[in-house]
Design an enzyme around this catalytic site. Sequence first.
Site, mmCIF file in Angstrom:
data_model
loop_
_atom_site.group_PDB
_atom_site.id
_atom_site.type_symbol
_atom_site.label_atom_id
_atom_site.label_comp_id
_atom_site.label_asym_id
_atom_site.label_seq_id
_atom_site.Cartn_x
_atom_site.Cartn_y
_atom_site.Cartn_z
ATOM 1 C CD GLU A 126 -4.929 2.563 1.953
ATOM 2 O OE1 GLU A 126 -4.137 2.195 2.907
ATOM 3 O OE2 GLU A 126 -4.642 2.542 0.722
ATOM 4 C CG LEU B 36 -6.043 -1.162 1.234
ATOM 5 C CD1 LEU B 36 -6.059 -2.796 2.041
ATOM 6 C CD2 LEU B 36 -4.653 -1.151 0.680
ATOM 7 C CD GLU C 108 -1.588 2.030 -0.675
ATOM 8 O OE1 GLU C 108 -1.578 0.990 -1.439
ATOM 9 O OE2 GLU C 108 -1.829 2.115 0.680
ATOM 10 C CD GLN D 242 -3.756 2.907 6.479
ATOM 11 O OE1 GLN D 242 -3.165 1.652 6.503
ATOM 12 N NE2 GLN D 242 -5.044 3.040 6.824
ATOM 13 C CG PHE D 243 2.604 3.336 8.193
ATOM 14 C CD1 PHE D 243 3.252 3.599 9.532
ATOM 15 C CD2 PHE D 243 1.174 2.574 8.283
ATOM 16 C CE1 PHE D 243 2.898 3.405 10.523
ATOM 17 C CE2 PHE D 243 0.816 2.427 9.548
ATOM 18 C CZ PHE D 243 1.584 2.861 10.678
ATOM 19 N N PRO E 77 3.980 2.300 -4.361
ATOM 20 C CG PRO E 77 2.205 1.403 -3.593
ATOM 21 C CD PRO E 77 3.450 1.880 -3.346
ATOM 22 C CG HIS F 287 4.271 -0.096 9.282
ATOM 23 N ND1 HIS F 287 4.474 -1.263 8.717
ATOM 24 C CD2 HIS F 287 3.009 0.099 9.540
ATOM 25 C CE1 HIS F 287 3.339 -1.902 8.338
ATOM 26 N NE2 HIS F 287 2.249 -0.981 9.130
HETATM 27 C C1 LIG Z 1 0.184 -0.982 0.082
HETATM 28 C C2 LIG Z 1 -0.303 -0.988 1.588
HETATM 29 N N1 LIG Z 1 -1.252 0.119 1.956
HETATM 30 C C3 LIG Z 1 -1.783 0.245 3.291
HETATM 31 C C4 LIG Z 1 -1.435 -0.887 4.176
HETATM 32 C C5 LIG Z 1 -1.692 -0.722 5.482
HETATM 33 N N2 LIG Z 1 -2.774 -1.544 5.943
HETATM 34 C C6 LIG Z 1 -2.339 -2.761 6.380
HETATM 35 S S1 LIG Z 1 -3.496 -3.830 6.441
HETATM 36 C C7 LIG Z 1 -4.714 -2.926 5.889
HETATM 37 C C8 LIG Z 1 -6.159 -3.388 5.577
HETATM 38 C C9 LIG Z 1 -6.235 -4.644 4.982
HETATM 39 O O1 LIG Z 1 -7.321 -5.027 4.448
HETATM 40 P P1 LIG Z 1 -7.516 -6.346 3.712
HETATM 41 O O2 LIG Z 1 -7.028 -6.382 2.537
HETATM 42 O O3 LIG Z 1 -9.154 -6.622 3.707
HETATM 43 O O4 LIG Z 1 -7.042 -7.584 4.653
HETATM 44 P P2 LIG Z 1 -7.165 -8.029 6.259
HETATM 45 O O5 LIG Z 1 -6.140 -7.343 7.069
HETATM 46 O O6 LIG Z 1 -8.642 -7.161 6.478
HETATM 47 O O7 LIG Z 1 -7.269 -9.245 6.234
HETATM 48 C C10 LIG Z 1 -4.084 -1.661 5.494
HETATM 49 C C11 LIG Z 1 -4.794 -0.523 4.807
HETATM 50 C C12 LIG Z 1 -0.655 -1.857 3.972
HETATM 51 N N3 LIG Z 1 -0.141 -2.806 4.752
HETATM 52 N N4 LIG Z 1 0.047 -1.930 2.509
#
Ligand SMILES: Cc1ncc(C[n+]2csc(CCOP(=O)(O)OP(=O)(O)O)c2C)c(N)n1
Lengths: 366, 326
Positions: B29, B58, B60, B82-83, B89, B129
Amino acid sequence: MAQTVAAFKVDYFQFLKPDGKLVEDQQIPALARDHDRLVELYKLMVLTRTFDKKAVALQRTGKLGTYASCLGHEAAHVAIGAAMREEDCFAPMYREYGAQFCRGVKMSEVLMYWGGDERGNNFSGPAHDFSWCVPIATQCLHAAGAALAYKLRKEERVAVSVVGDGGSSKGDFLEAINAGSAWKLPLVLVIVNNQWAISVPRSKQNTAATLAQKGIAGGLPSIQVDGNDLIACLWAMEKAVNAARSGKGSFVIEMMTYRLSDHTTADDARRYRPSDEVDDAWDKEPVKRLKAYLIDQGAWDEEREAELLEECSRWVQQAADEYVEQVENHPEGVTAMFDYMFAELPHDLAEQREYAQRFPEDGGHH
Amino acid sequence: MAEITLIEGVTMALARAMEEDESVVVLGEDVGVNGGVFRATAGLHQRFGDDRVIDTPLAEVMIAGTTVGMAAQGMKPVAEAQFCGFTMPMIDHIMCHAGRLRNRTRGRLSCPMVLRFPSGGGIHAPEHHSESPEALYAHMPGIRVVIPSSPSRAYGLMLAAIRDPDPVIFMEPKRIYRWQKEEVVDDGEELPLDVCYTLRDGNDVTLVTWGAMIKETMQAADELEAQGVSVEVIDVATISPLDMETIIESVERTGRCVIVQEAPRHCSVASEIAAGLADAGVWHLHAPVKRVCGYDVVMPLYRNEMKYMPSVKRIVHAVQQVLEVS
Ligand SMILES: Cc1ncc(C[n+]2csc(CCOP(=O)(O)OP(=O)(O)O)c2C)c(N)n1
């Protein structure tokens, strides 16, 4: 010749146009005429925006950790909260403060959470609501589980969850749709489609025409609404929540909006996002739009607007002061990390807790 | 020669590996245009293009599962999560497939993938994180777990991980991503996996650690040296399979051992090392083996996370305890 065994369409609803005028060729829901209610919700949207600005400022001055802004999502979020009853269950992601304020969560509590203080998680508002959910889309299944509990216990309660456009790529979201469909759960899943998952645009998540149709694939009624139109968002939410409450099963609503901010304060959207796209989105944003409508209807004016802005700044400043006072003058002690791990502190943890008190100094310096 | 940070060591190794082997692809991602949330893949997209540096949806489970699929078919995918908290998962695919593919197919298929992610706390990040889940991965048969603790080891071990014919979990201690700079030559030379690195020689006590805790452990060693204690410091580097030989050899000389880790203590890598010492080195030990660890609690939000982390004082105290026993 192939026979058509199933065919689908996804409807899109917008009642309030970006210029604040109602669309002409559609039946407008009655709530568009409920000016008192709209004014109340408008105030909440403005409060949410004022709060958001303050939170970003607190982060910039080192008083808050990473913060996820909700700029541009005020209509979607406030509509979600406003359509729900107290006994319903909210399973948010991490930026739906507008919805949570409707449910009684305090601004200072949101600040505490992003300010790195666990006490923010123990927020005011319905105790059965879930906390902010950082692992993407997992909250959808918690909402499905809550809905299953209500159904099994024959309670007239609805579970509502929010997921992002990015999060709609996750199995958890699709599995929640499936559960809602298989068990006909009182569940409303809202996709707040703000077009970006950090740097990955909607177009790179998949090539389906809508995200709402993922609900249709699972057998759920699914629609798209203009997520910057409070009237459309609230109308759709109320319809879905009421239907779910009366045993009609689960619903998917895709709210089309735009992330006007960086993803979080740790992000710099200029690295990946064209500025003309953002400029264009500002023309469609929800607060300005509802304000124009209310003024046009004679339900609002600049004088009241000025008063409101002043009030909002005052409330938000108060919340910020409360927050700073709490975390700086009454910080949570080192023992707190042990105290909520189990109902009763196991022997081994009790020992660690005692040891931690003897070594209270910080380790792991950055 | 360039002076680089640990994260730049990772980037440099990725670029080198991609240059020398067409089958190496990077995916995850925000790894493309954005260059990763920590900038570990910065510049790679511009240099190698869409087909080699892939921004994924997005998801995993999808990243892990497709990585297994690609690897089994002759690619060398390097996936980023990312973290650390978001790799949970992925565990299904890592445990049930990546770690078992070679064995399950009697060598017919293999899984030469790398899953890399920032781990550990200490940077004021939000919840989920900041975990240190190395023990989870180390518990999985068929999986290598590697944690670098310096720019040069990040470079050398990452190259080795990518070239390794089996799956490697590469955990990057994000707290020290930009802590030190070191001169690292981009010569494509890998460092050996499956061995510990002795960072400092000493006779009185052996400190064993890895990842970001290297920082506090070295500081503690400095303090102890100033008090006249001669400290040996070992960076485990490959957590699984574990090089117990180097650790045992050291403890046989010093007779004392303190293991330092950020992760919770219960059923952890520190516990495994202590058990290994009990197994093999017990006759040479002058004192019980001590573990200085994170607590067995959820990683606290940032206002208390530093209180969770082992401090120099806690390490020094543990060493003093083992020195008291004669
Ligand atoms: C399982 C997971 N993977 C990666 C992340 C890191 N991360 C946090 S927010 C985000 C993007 C989220 O985008 P979206 O679902 O469109 O929601 P938005 O934040 O744009 O409202 C990512 C990749 C996470 N929090 N959880």
